[in-house]
Design a protein around this motif. Sequence first.
Motif, PDB file in Angstrom:
ATOM      1  N   PHE A 183       0.856  -1.184   0.000  1.00  0.00           N
ATOM      2  CA  PHE A 183       0.000   0.000   0.000  1.00  0.00           C
ATOM      3  C   PHE A 183       0.896   1.239   0.000  1.00  0.00           C
ATOM      4  O   PHE A 183       1.944   1.259   0.666  1.00  0.00           O
ATOM      5  N   THR A 184       0.472   2.272  -0.701  1.00  0.00           N
ATOM      6  CA  THR A 184       1.278   3.491  -0.730  1.00  0.00           C
ATOM      7  C   THR A 184       0.390   4.729  -0.778  1.00  0.00           C
ATOM      8  O   THR A 184      -0.719   4.691  -1.331  1.00  0.00           O
ATOM      9  N   LYS A 185       0.884   5.810  -0.179  1.00  0.00           N
ATOM     10  CA  LYS A 185       0.153   7.074  -0.147  1.00  0.00           C
ATOM     11  C   LYS A 185       1.146   8.202   0.099  1.00  0.00           C
ATOM     12  O   LYS A 185       2.160   8.012   0.790  1.00  0.00           O
ATOM     13  N   THR A 186       0.861   9.349  -0.468  1.00  0.00           N
ATOM     14  CA  THR A 186       1.686  10.530  -0.198  1.00  0.00           C
ATOM     15  C   THR A 186       0.961  11.450   0.772  1.00  0.00           C
ATOM     16  O   THR A 186      -0.270  11.455   0.846  1.00  0.00           O
ATOM     17  N   PHE A 187       1.753  12.211   1.539  1.00  0.00           N
ATOM     18  CA  PHE A 187       1.186  13.231   2.407  1.00  0.00           C
ATOM     19  C   PHE A 187       2.110  14.436   2.413  1.00  0.00           C
ATOM     20  O   PHE A 187       3.320  14.314   2.179  1.00  0.00           O
ATOM     21  N   LEU A 198       8.047  12.918  13.427  1.00  0.00           N
ATOM     22  CA  LEU A 198       6.616  12.682  13.285  1.00  0.00           C
ATOM     23  C   LEU A 198       6.249  11.297  13.810  1.00  0.00           C
ATOM     24  O   LEU A 198       7.054  10.358  13.748  1.00  0.00           O
ATOM     25  N   THR A 199       5.038  11.181  14.310  1.00  0.00           N
ATOM     26  CA  THR A 199       4.489   9.881  14.692  1.00  0.00           C
ATOM     27  C   THR A 199       3.550   9.414  13.591  1.00  0.00           C
ATOM     28  O   THR A 199       2.611  10.127  13.207  1.00  0.00           O
ATOM     29  N   GLY A 255      -4.912  -6.692   6.203  1.00  0.00           N
ATOM     30  CA  GLY A 255      -4.806  -5.271   5.935  1.00  0.00           C
ATOM     31  C   GLY A 255      -4.868  -4.390   7.159  1.00  0.00           C
ATOM     32  O   GLY A 255      -4.681  -4.826   8.289  1.00  0.00           O
ATOM     33  N   LEU A 256      -5.148  -3.119   6.931  1.00  0.00           N
ATOM     34  CA  LEU A 256      -5.266  -2.126   7.986  1.00  0.00           C
ATOM     35  C   LEU A 256      -6.714  -2.100   8.437  1.00  0.00           C
ATOM     36  O   LEU A 256      -7.600  -1.685   7.681  1.00  0.00           O
ATOM     37  N   THR A 257      -6.974  -2.527   9.672  1.00  0.00           N
ATOM     38  CA  THR A 257      -8.349  -2.831  10.072  1.00  0.00           C
ATOM     39  C   THR A 257      -8.849  -2.023  11.256  1.00  0.00           C
ATOM     40  O   THR A 257      -9.876  -2.363  11.841  1.00  0.00           O
ATOM     41  N   SER A 258      -8.137  -0.973  11.659  1.00  0.00           N
ATOM     42  CA  SER A 258      -8.674  -0.116  12.717  1.00  0.00           C
ATOM     43  C   SER A 258      -9.671   0.868  12.124  1.00  0.00           C
ATOM     44  O   SER A 258      -9.857   0.927  10.903  1.00  0.00           O
ATOM     45  N   ASN A 259     -10.306   1.666  12.975  1.00  0.00           N
ATOM     46  CA  ASN A 259     -11.206   2.675  12.424  1.00  0.00           C
ATOM     47  C   ASN A 259     -10.411   3.849  11.866  1.00  0.00           C
ATOM     48  O   ASN A 259      -9.208   3.995  12.117  1.00  0.00           O
ATOM     49  N   ALA A 260     -11.074   4.690  11.106  1.00  0.00           N
ATOM     50  CA  ALA A 260     -10.401   5.728  10.326  1.00  0.00           C
ATOM     51  C   ALA A 260      -9.601   6.703  11.185  1.00  0.00           C
ATOM     52  O   ALA A 260      -8.552   7.209  10.759  1.00  0.00           O
ATOM     53  N   LYS A 261     -10.047   6.976  12.396  1.00  0.00           N
ATOM     54  CA  LYS A 261      -9.361   7.974  13.218  1.00  0.00           C
ATOM     55  C   LYS A 261      -7.974   7.526  13.652  1.00  0.00           C
ATOM     56  O   LYS A 261      -7.147   8.353  14.066  1.00  0.00           O
ATOM     57  N   GLU A 262      -7.676   6.226  13.581  1.00  0.00           N
ATOM     58  CA  GLU A 262      -6.363   5.722  13.978  1.00  0.00           C
ATOM     59  C   GLU A 262      -5.304   5.926  12.898  1.00  0.00           C
ATOM     60  O   GLU A 262      -4.113   5.844  13.176  1.00  0.00           O
ATOM     61  N   GLU A 268       5.444  14.544  16.811  1.00  0.00           N
ATOM     62  CA  GLU A 268       5.580  13.728  18.005  1.00  0.00           C
ATOM     63  C   GLU A 268       5.042  14.477  19.225  1.00  0.00           C
ATOM     64  O   GLU A 268       5.462  15.595  19.523  1.00  0.00           O
ATOM     65  N   GLY A 269       4.058  13.871  19.909  1.00  0.00           N
ATOM     66  CA  GLY A 269       3.486  14.457  21.114  1.00  0.00           C
ATOM     67  C   GLY A 269       2.373  15.458  20.867  1.00  0.00           C
ATOM     68  O   GLY A 269       1.838  16.036  21.816  1.00  0.00           O
ATOM     69  N   ASP A 270       1.951  15.677  19.621  1.00  0.00           N
ATOM     70  CA  ASP A 270       0.938  16.697  19.329  1.00  0.00           C
ATOM     71  C   ASP A 270      -0.134  16.122  18.392  1.00  0.00           C
ATOM     72  O   ASP A 270      -0.185  16.448  17.203  1.00  0.00           O
ATOM     73  N   GLN A 271      -1.024  15.271  18.938  1.00  0.00           N
ATOM     74  CA  GLN A 271      -2.059  14.644  18.110  1.00  0.00           C
ATOM     75  C   GLN A 271      -3.081  15.648  17.587  1.00  0.00           C
ATOM     76  O   GLN A 271      -3.753  15.386  16.590  1.00  0.00           O
ATOM     77  N   ASN A 272      -3.198  16.792  18.253  1.00  0.00           N
ATOM     78  CA  ASN A 272      -4.176  17.788  17.810  1.00  0.00           C
ATOM     79  C   ASN A 272      -3.843  18.330  16.427  1.00  0.00           C
ATOM     80  O   ASN A 272      -4.714  18.874  15.743  1.00  0.00           O
ATOM     81  N   ALA A 273      -2.591  18.203  16.004  1.00  0.00           N
ATOM     82  CA  ALA A 273      -2.178  18.720  14.693  1.00  0.00           C
ATOM     83  C   ALA A 273      -2.185  17.632  13.618  1.00  0.00           C
ATOM     84  O   ALA A 273      -1.652  17.828  12.532  1.00  0.00           O
ATOM     85  N   ALA A 274      -2.808  16.506  13.905  1.00  0.00           N
ATOM     86  CA  ALA A 274      -2.712  15.330  13.030  1.00  0.00           C
ATOM     87  C   ALA A 274      -3.298  15.574  11.646  1.00  0.00           C
ATOM     88  O   ALA A 274      -4.288  16.303  11.473  1.00  0.00           O
ATOM     89  N   ILE A 275      -2.666  14.953  10.670  1.00  0.00           N
ATOM     90  CA  ILE A 275      -3.196  14.876   9.301  1.00  0.00           C
ATOM     91  C   ILE A 275      -3.730  13.460   9.106  1.00  0.00           C
ATOM     92  O   ILE A 275      -3.025  12.477   9.346  1.00  0.00           O
ATOM     93  N   THR A 276      -4.979  13.361   8.689  1.00  0.00           N
ATOM     94  CA  THR A 276      -5.551  12.029   8.497  1.00  0.00           C
ATOM     95  C   THR A 276      -4.966  11.359   7.263  1.00  0.00           C
ATOM     96  O   THR A 276      -4.690  12.019   6.247  1.00  0.00           O
ATOM     97  N   LEU A 277      -4.767  10.079   7.366  1.00  0.00           N
ATOM     98  CA  LEU A 277      -4.293   9.277   6.240  1.00  0.00           C
ATOM     99  C   LEU A 277      -5.381   8.339   5.717  1.00  0.00           C
ATOM    100  O   LEU A 277      -5.130   7.548   4.811  1.00  0.00           O
ATOM    101  N   SER A 278      -6.565   8.409   6.311  1.00  0.00           N
ATOM    102  CA  SER A 278      -7.659   7.565   5.836  1.00  0.00           C
ATOM    103  C   SER A 278      -8.145   8.086   4.495  1.00  0.00           C
ATOM    104  O   SER A 278      -7.997   9.260   4.161  1.00  0.00           O
ATOM    105  N   GLY A 279      -8.719   7.187   3.723  1.00  0.00           N
ATOM    106  CA  GLY A 279      -9.199   7.569   2.395  1.00  0.00           C
ATOM    107  C   GLY A 279      -8.469   6.798   1.319  1.00  0.00           C
ATOM    108  O   GLY A 279      -8.085   5.641   1.510  1.00  0.00           O
ATOM    109  N   GLU A 280      -8.236   7.432   0.195  1.00  0.00           N
ATOM    110  CA  GLU A 280      -7.695   6.736  -0.970  1.00  0.00           C
ATOM    111  C   GLU A 280      -6.197   6.467  -0.842  1.00  0.00           C
ATOM    112  O   GLU A 280      -5.409   7.358  -0.565  1.00  0.00           O
ATOM    113  N   TRP A 281      -5.822   5.202  -1.039  1.00  0.00           N
ATOM    114  CA  TRP A 281      -4.445   4.751  -1.151  1.00  0.00           C
ATOM    115  C   TRP A 281      -4.309   4.021  -2.490  1.00  0.00           C
ATOM    116  O   TRP A 281      -5.304   3.749  -3.171  1.00  0.00           O
ATOM    117  N   LYS A 282      -3.073   3.702  -2.848  1.00  0.00           N
ATOM    118  CA  LYS A 282      -2.805   2.841  -3.986  1.00  0.00           C
ATOM    119  C   LYS A 282      -2.335   1.488  -3.457  1.00  0.00           C
ATOM    120  O   LYS A 282      -1.762   1.397  -2.368  1.00  0.00           O
TER     121      LYS A 282
END
Length: 948
Positions: A183-187, A198-199, A255-262, A268-282
């Motif tokens: 699986f691959t994705k850019t951010f 980054l975490t 595969g990746l089987t947690s819910n989208a928020k995971e 590192e240490g600042d989850q409030n600034a998180a960028i979601t990676l859920s959605g379209e991957w290749k």
Amino acid sequence: MKLNILSQKSQSNAVKYIGLLALFLGLQTSTIHAQSDLKLWYKQPAIKWTDALPIGNGRLGGMIFGGVQEDRIQFNENTFWTGGPREYQRNGAYKYLPQIRQLLAEGKQKEAESLAMKEFMGTKSHEFTYAAGSIVWVKKMRGAKAISAYKLNSTKLKNINLPTEQGWEVTPGFEGLDGAVWFTKTFDVPASWKGKNLTLSLGRVRDVDFTYVNNKQVGTTGGTTYRKYIIPAKDLHAGKNTISIQVLNFNDKGGLTSNAKELKVYPEGDQNAAITLSGEWKYFIQDAKPPAFPKYNADYQPFGDVYLQFPKADISNYIRDLDISNATAHVTYKANGVTYTREYFSSAPDQVMAIHLTADKPGSISLKALLKALHTDRHTRKIDNNTLALYVRPRDGVLQGVSYLKVKNIGGKVVATDNNITISHANEVTLYLTAATNYKNYHDVSGNPEAICKRQQAAIATKSYAAIRDTHIADYQKYFNTFSLDLGRTASADLPTDERILQFRNTPDPSFVTLYTQYGRYLFISSSRPGNGPSNLQGIWNDLLTPPWGSKYTTNINLQMNYWPAEPLNLSALSEPFFSIVDDLAKTGKATAKEHYNAPGWVLHHNTDLWRGTAPVNASNHGIWQTGGAWLCHQLWEHYLFTQDINFLRNRAYPEMKGAAEFFVHNLVKDPKTGYLISSPSNSPEHGGLVAGPTMDHQIIRDLFKNCEAAAKALEVDNKFADTLKTMYKQIAPNKIGRAGQLQEWLEDKDDTTDTHRHVSHMWGVYPGNEINMQTPEMLKAATKSMQFRGDDGTGWSIAWKVNIWARMHQGDHAWLMFTKLLSPADVVTGKEKGGVYHNLFDAHPPFQIDGNFGGAAGISEMLVQSQGEGIELLPALPTALPNGNVKGLCARGGFVLNFSWENGVLKEVQVLSKTGAKCRLIYKDKTVNISTQIGKSYTFNGDLKKL
């Protein structure tokens, strides 16, 4: 000679009493239950599988979606499983039994579990070949050439939405996949993150991941734990960064089987600034053929799907329904001024599934019919110009499946290819589906499925649709029409079923109780027919290659619960598949008794499957449970009590009851602390780990010994053995009341009063057993206390069990409270599934398990009649929510069938039919009447039990 079908006398009596019962019940086959109250209906097609409507003939089951432009009929055949014939026991395991028992006696539970896990569990398929093969495969997947192949294919990647919470198996293109996937994705890294580590949070990945960022590995983890990896700042750059994850999945969900928020990345240490990676991957599937994974049990498999594709049209007046009075499903709608109707059913007499299409304007029916399957090993081919065949094999197993779909048309044109059948401008179309496998029995897979499909299609070749339909309905109604229930009606009865579910807990809807109870009987008739296997964890309905819990036979309550309604709700003859699996397990269980306990007789632990394994499986902290076979024997004895069939007892039930009892005569051991006989090692199902002497075990063993003694007396055999059972019965560790006033679940007083575990195993002695009852008030009070501590919530089947337990304790309003929870919506409001029912009234564990449907239906009978004591109690647990009613065909132990009515919570009249001429004792509140009956005669009494 042991019989493999019901005794000839049983069959003769069954035929004899069908006519008698019809007269007694006042039922007319052509008119009974024609009202809409016995329909599930909806204003829209199914979206999810648990919206679809089930049909079945005991062997061939279908789920009707009812789409307009594309209809899907997902189907199953009850012998289509993974795996194959094999030995399940671990030879010589008994050598470690004394040491395991000693560790438990010393309080060393973890050590006992560790030793048992290593030396006492049953064997797995591929157990002795997998390790070497998997090492080679992993090395190949991780080799430089393999990773280069991923890079070469990166320009041909396909899209997928991640995460896939239920595993990638439900994602198109991944059906049945185990293997290696990239699986691959850019951010984008914001400028404000420059210089920060980054975490990377991936949530849960099944089974192993190798995770890279910008081509540098940041971590790898095995198992289903949650992944969080640190990406060093030096390996990142402003703007686009690339994540690549190689997932190695060996078995089950992938595969990746947690819910989208995971699925996210953040400083590192600042989850409030998180960028979601859920959605379209290749993604790129690197390899889909890992070595076959070792498994304790086989999985029940979906067979295939019929797709009917229609021209696009604007529609109106859409209705989808399931009429459980005659076991037919329907779809009707109007399009372009034409009214279209589809009818579906699965016929037991003709062993076909039928789909009948009509329109009220000639030449209006055009469609394309296709056969598909989730299995990788599948193909279709044209048999003739009206017939398409599907061939399937599970990924890991010896079975092969064949299905024929044949079209009969009136008017129009039919053209078949190797891929589909096209029907153009027909007046009327019927499609007949047959399906079979090469399974003959648990040790013989030499069958010819293609020959079976041909024979079944040939057998109906000259029959009209009307004749096949009429035969199907008559066959179904001979079972269904033996029972009726009328609890009154309100305006809610006119609502679609999905709307009734939403309103049930807050709006009086007594006819919905009738519908639910009769739906349980419908599902039972549709999934358990003589000559086929018993109803499994999902009946005969399953759409997943990796179904929940393998959709197998879980024998620490679930298989048994499936058969709770059989006797009281007048479906006794349909228990034959249950008796058949007990016949098999009594044979395979002998090897397990010998190799695991060095004991005679037979034993069954908490799971079995098509191949009839009886050894401990899964894990030692819950898989070593000795009393599965003994509990199955309880149902054999119940059948005898209800039918009084002495031939059944002699030829079928007693030999297996005796074998189960022989095992415990040998295997019970003396507890060094109390001196009582106990079972060790064992488990209070799925709760508390490996122990010595759980309460449930002793309740079941006492029940087995008592019933064996009574059976020996009735048959006038084995006096010496019966005396042994009687003596040992008194020496078994008794039920105990703990420090909190509760019924102890274990030998020690260690119950946690805040524990709300779904299994209420120590309540077995209340229901389905009977040693804790109204005549044992102190123990009943302790059981009540335990139920209060356990709470009223739970999974679907657990709630159904609680309905029956509270009813047995004569607490009708509490039983009703549980029943309202059982009928609560499982998948709406919060969006998170819970115990209750889906839109199609399937029970939700969640996910779907059919045992809750059967347990709930049995619970209604338990509110109305109880006969486990010294007589037949009428309305022992009638809830105030059901003040008025009329029931016909309710059965009681002793061979009696009851019709009775009540008004304002008070018995009005009761009629008793005696099928065996036994003595009958009727009890209603403080009134009692004793009746000397004659075979085939009925007796009527008023509410004061005065003869009329």
